[in-house]
Design a protein around this motif. Structure first.
Motif, PDB file in Angstrom:
ATOM      1  N   ASP A 183      28.356  20.658  13.050  1.00 19.27           N
ATOM      2  CA  ASP A 183      27.005  20.642  12.479  1.00 19.27           C
ATOM      3  C   ASP A 183      26.938  20.163  11.032  1.00 19.27           C
ATOM      4  N   ILE A 184      27.904  19.400  10.593  1.00 20.82           N
ATOM      5  CA  ILE A 184      27.834  18.782   9.268  1.00 20.82           C
ATOM      6  C   ILE A 184      27.640  17.278   9.421  1.00 20.82           C
ATOM      7  N   ASN A 185      28.648  16.592   9.888  1.00 25.88           N
ATOM      8  CA  ASN A 185      28.585  15.153  10.116  1.00 25.88           C
ATOM      9  C   ASN A 185      28.602  14.897  11.616  1.00 25.88           C
ATOM     10  N   LEU A 186      27.594  14.185  12.114  1.00 29.49           N
ATOM     11  CA  LEU A 186      27.506  13.820  13.519  1.00 29.49           C
ATOM     12  C   LEU A 186      27.849  12.336  13.604  1.00 29.49           C
ATOM     13  N   PRO A 187      29.082  11.978  13.883  1.00 33.58           N
ATOM     14  CA  PRO A 187      29.549  10.601  13.737  1.00 33.58           C
ATOM     15  C   PRO A 187      28.647   9.569  14.421  1.00 33.58           C
ATOM     16  N   GLY A 188      28.277   8.573  13.639  1.00 30.92           N
ATOM     17  CA  GLY A 188      27.442   7.499  14.140  1.00 30.92           C
ATOM     18  C   GLY A 188      25.956   7.751  14.017  1.00 30.92           C
ATOM     19  N   TRP A 189      25.567   8.968  13.642  1.00 31.85           N
ATOM     20  CA  TRP A 189      24.162   9.366  13.593  1.00 31.85           C
ATOM     21  C   TRP A 189      23.843  10.021  12.248  1.00 31.85           C
ATOM     22  N   VAL A 190      22.563   9.980  11.879  1.00 35.27           N
ATOM     23  CA  VAL A 190      22.114  10.810  10.763  1.00 35.27           C
ATOM     24  C   VAL A 190      22.014  12.242  11.273  1.00 35.27           C
ATOM     25  N   PRO A 191      21.928  13.216  10.380  1.00 32.66           N
ATOM     26  CA  PRO A 191      21.798  14.608  10.831  1.00 32.66           C
ATOM     27  C   PRO A 191      20.484  14.857  11.575  1.00 32.66           C
ATOM     28  N   PHE A 192      20.458  15.964  12.306  1.00 25.73           N
ATOM     29  CA  PHE A 192      19.237  16.430  12.932  1.00 25.73           C
ATOM     30  C   PHE A 192      18.202  16.741  11.841  1.00 25.73           C
ATOM     31  N   GLN A 193      16.966  16.888  12.238  1.00 25.98           N
ATOM     32  CA  GLN A 193      15.833  17.057  11.338  1.00 25.98           C
ATOM     33  C   GLN A 193      16.076  18.063  10.217  1.00 25.98           C
ATOM     34  N   ASN A 194      15.477  17.767   9.048  1.00 27.24           N
ATOM     35  CA  ASN A 194      15.552  18.660   7.891  1.00 27.24           C
ATOM     36  C   ASN A 194      16.989  18.985   7.494  1.00 27.24           C
ATOM     37  N   PHE A 195      17.775  17.916   7.353  1.00 27.44           N
ATOM     38  CA  PHE A 195      19.176  18.040   6.933  1.00 27.44           C
ATOM     39  C   PHE A 195      19.914  19.032   7.815  1.00 27.44           C
ATOM     40  N   ASN A 196      19.689  18.891   9.113  1.00 27.03           N
ATOM     41  CA  ASN A 196      20.378  19.685  10.124  1.00 27.03           C
ATOM     42  C   ASN A 196      20.144  21.187   9.967  1.00 27.03           C
ATOM     43  N   LEU A 197      19.023  21.567   9.359  1.00 27.52           N
ATOM     44  CA  LEU A 197      18.685  22.984   9.175  1.00 27.52           C
ATOM     45  C   LEU A 197      19.798  23.743   8.458  1.00 27.52           C
ATOM     46  N   ASN A 198      20.493  23.060   7.568  1.00 29.74           N
ATOM     47  CA  ASN A 198      21.591  23.703   6.851  1.00 29.74           C
ATOM     48  C   ASN A 198      21.076  24.848   5.992  1.00 29.74           C
ATOM     49  N   GLU A 199      21.691  26.006   6.137  1.00 22.23           N
ATOM     50  CA  GLU A 199      21.232  27.188   5.408  1.00 22.23           C
ATOM     51  C   GLU A 199      21.632  27.143   3.937  1.00 22.23           C
ATOM     52  N   ASP A 200      22.761  26.540   3.635  1.00 16.73           N
ATOM     53  CA  ASP A 200      23.197  26.364   2.252  1.00 16.73           C
ATOM     54  C   ASP A 200      23.267  24.866   1.995  1.00 16.73           C
ATOM     55  N   VAL A 201      22.232  24.330   1.372  1.00 12.20           N
ATOM     56  CA  VAL A 201      22.127  22.876   1.204  1.00 12.20           C
ATOM     57  C   VAL A 201      23.232  22.351   0.296  1.00 12.20           C
ATOM     58  N   LEU A 202      23.439  22.984  -0.844  1.00  9.44           N
ATOM     59  CA  LEU A 202      24.474  22.514  -1.760  1.00  9.44           C
ATOM     60  C   LEU A 202      25.866  22.685  -1.139  1.00  9.44           C
ATOM     61  N   GLY A 203      26.062  23.763  -0.402  1.00 10.49           N
ATOM     62  CA  GLY A 203      27.336  23.958   0.277  1.00 10.49           C
ATOM     63  C   GLY A 203      27.587  22.886   1.327  1.00 10.49           C
ATOM     64  N   SER A 204      26.525  22.454   1.991  1.00 15.79           N
ATOM     65  CA  SER A 204      26.658  21.408   2.997  1.00 15.79           C
ATOM     66  C   SER A 204      26.907  20.049   2.365  1.00 15.79           C
ATOM     67  N   ILE A 205      26.317  19.809   1.203  1.00 15.75           N
ATOM     68  CA  ILE A 205      26.580  18.561   0.480  1.00 15.75           C
ATOM     69  C   ILE A 205      28.050  18.493   0.074  1.00 15.75           C
ATOM     70  N   ALA A 206      28.629  19.646  -0.257  1.00 12.22           N
ATOM     71  CA  ALA A 206      30.028  19.685  -0.696  1.00 12.22           C
ATOM     72  C   ALA A 206      31.017  19.632   0.465  1.00 12.22           C
ATOM     73  N   ALA A 207      30.555  19.892   1.683  1.00  9.48           N
ATOM     74  CA  ALA A 207      31.468  20.014   2.826  1.00  9.48           C
ATOM     75  C   ALA A 207      32.280  18.755   3.128  1.00  9.48           C
ATOM     76  N   PRO A 208      31.705  17.539   3.045  1.00 10.59           N
ATOM     77  CA  PRO A 208      32.527  16.353   3.344  1.00 10.59           C
ATOM     78  C   PRO A 208      33.768  16.229   2.471  1.00 10.59           C
ATOM     79  N   ASP A 209      33.652  16.526   1.192  1.00 13.47           N
ATOM     80  CA  ASP A 209      34.827  16.443   0.322  1.00 13.47           C
ATOM     81  C   ASP A 209      35.880  17.472   0.726  1.00 13.47           C
ATOM     82  N   LYS A 210      35.434  18.648   1.121  1.00 14.07           N
ATOM     83  CA  LYS A 210      36.385  19.667   1.586  1.00 14.07           C
ATOM     84  C   LYS A 210      37.058  19.212   2.873  1.00 14.07           C
ATOM     85  N   ALA A 211      36.295  18.566   3.739  1.00 12.23           N
ATOM     86  CA  ALA A 211      36.868  18.050   4.983  1.00 12.23           C
ATOM     87  C   ALA A 211      37.876  16.941   4.703  1.00 12.23           C
ATOM     88  N   LEU A 212      37.538  16.053   3.782  1.00 11.97           N
ATOM     89  CA  LEU A 212      38.417  14.927   3.477  1.00 11.97           C
ATOM     90  C   LEU A 212      39.694  15.364   2.770  1.00 11.97           C
TER      91      LEU A 212
END
Length: 368
Positions: free
Chosen positions: A227-256
């Protein structure tokens, strides 16, 4: 034409015969319309009859890039494939799960209800082909949401379920029999060893939910982060309903920061890779740049003059103008690159606008 016998390309979302497998997911998104009571169905029958593929009232969107589509589904409505060695993934082109075969049994990662019984069929298929056990002994929960765990109960009570401690707390609150409570929990890190295999589980801070974990397969060059990056697609509506927006923005760097080649995002029909994560990260960064520019550029005065005492109308139209301003160049840049860029980017812009404004303080003006 019935959804059960629609011909054509199995990879296209609503024109393949396996569409019926996606109906529960679509129903959940649509608030249960697809599983309405007879009375409710009768009340909406007129709208249903007029909502056809050539209905001029339905908007047109950009074609889905072929690069966003996954492999064809089989007659049962699923695809199962090898990721690396004895690690496999299953998809119904809407949701994804994974499983690891070991000498002591199968470890399953998530149990989406839209895949449901096809999870065991996929496991049986692989077990039969490779001469290994098809018995699921462990299920790892990525996070507590029902759309990823609602088939967990199909595997009975004699399965060890493992999750973050907060997942257990959320599931205890929800009291949903389709999502049995985990038997084992962890707070920060857990090395899971089953049948000679190693899986690293980690909680690196809130993102999509307060319990969403990173699942790393170090011996299979794979990361699962749902539920962070959906390969090939943009996220689901409203930034994928992420409860922690800043935490979700930071997640790709943690994944990488993990070493991996293959990525399981939990949704849509294909696996990802590191380039997919970089593209997604840049897409979000471009929206953030756009909302910052909108905050500095769009003048609120005309909106408040027009609507006078109706403050909410003024705010609504002012923010809608900001979102259009922020989204327009991003939609142009990513159409043909990420599927549905023209569908949901404005909704992401609103969520990111509010995060930039409220959490980062950008655009705030102090009255002199």
């Amino acid at each position: 034409m019935s959804l059960l016998n629609t011909p054509g390309d199995r990879r296209s979302f609503l024109t393949r015969s396996a569409t019926v497998a996606a109906v529960p997911a679509l129903s959940a998104v649509a608030g249960g319309v697809l599983t309405a009571t007879p009375a409710a169905a009768a009340a909406t029958s007129t709208a249903t009859k007029t909502a056809t593929a050539d209905d001029p009232t339905l908007p047109d969107y950009a074609p889905v890039p072929q690069s966003a589509l996954g492999p064809a589904l089989n007659a049962q409505g699923y695809y199962v494939g090898r990721i690396q060695r004895n690690l496999y993934w299953v998809t119904d082109s809407t949701y994804q799960a994974a499983f690891l075969t070991t000498k002591d049994g199968v470890v399953l990662f998530d149990a989406p209800p839209t895949i449901g019984g096809n999870l065991q069929r996929a496991i049986d298929e692989i077990a039969s082909a490779n001469g290994v056990s098809n018995k699921v002994t462990h299920i790892v929960y990525s996070h507590h949401h029902a759309d990823h765990l609602g088939a967990s109960s199909l595997f009975g009570k004699n399965v060890t379920r493992i999750a973050h401690a907060e997942t257990r707390a959320q599931l205890k609150r929800d009291n949903d029999p389709t999502r049995p409570l985990p038997d084992e929990t962890f707070e920060h890190h857990r090395t899971l060893r089953v049948g000679g295999e190693r899986i690293e589980l980690a909680f690196l801070g809130t993102n999509h939910t307060p319990d969403n974990i990173y699942i790393h397969f170090p011996d299979h060059d794979t990361l699962m982060l749902v539920d962070i990056n959906l390969p090939g697609w943009v996220p689901f509506q409203n930034f994928n309903l992420n409860e922690d927006v800043l935490g979700s923005i930071a997640a790709p760097d943690k994944a990488l920061a993990y070493p991996w080649k293959h990525f399981i995002g939990g949704h849509i029909g294909r696996l990802g890779d590191r380039q997919d994560m970089l593209v997604y990260k840049q897409y979000i960064a471009d929206i953030i740049d756009g909302v910052k520019a909108a905050l500095a550029t769009i003048d609120p005065t005309p909106f408040f003059v027009k609507y006078g005492d109706n403050a909410w109308a003024a705010v609504k139209e002012y923010q809608a103008a900001q979102c259009r301003y922020a989204a327009a160049p991003v939609v142009k840049k990513y159409t043909g690159v990420l599927a549905a860029a023209d569908v949901y980017t404005e909704s992401h812009a609103f969520v990111l606008l509010e995060a930039v404004r409220l959490s980062l303080g950008i655009g705030s003006q102090v009255h002199p």
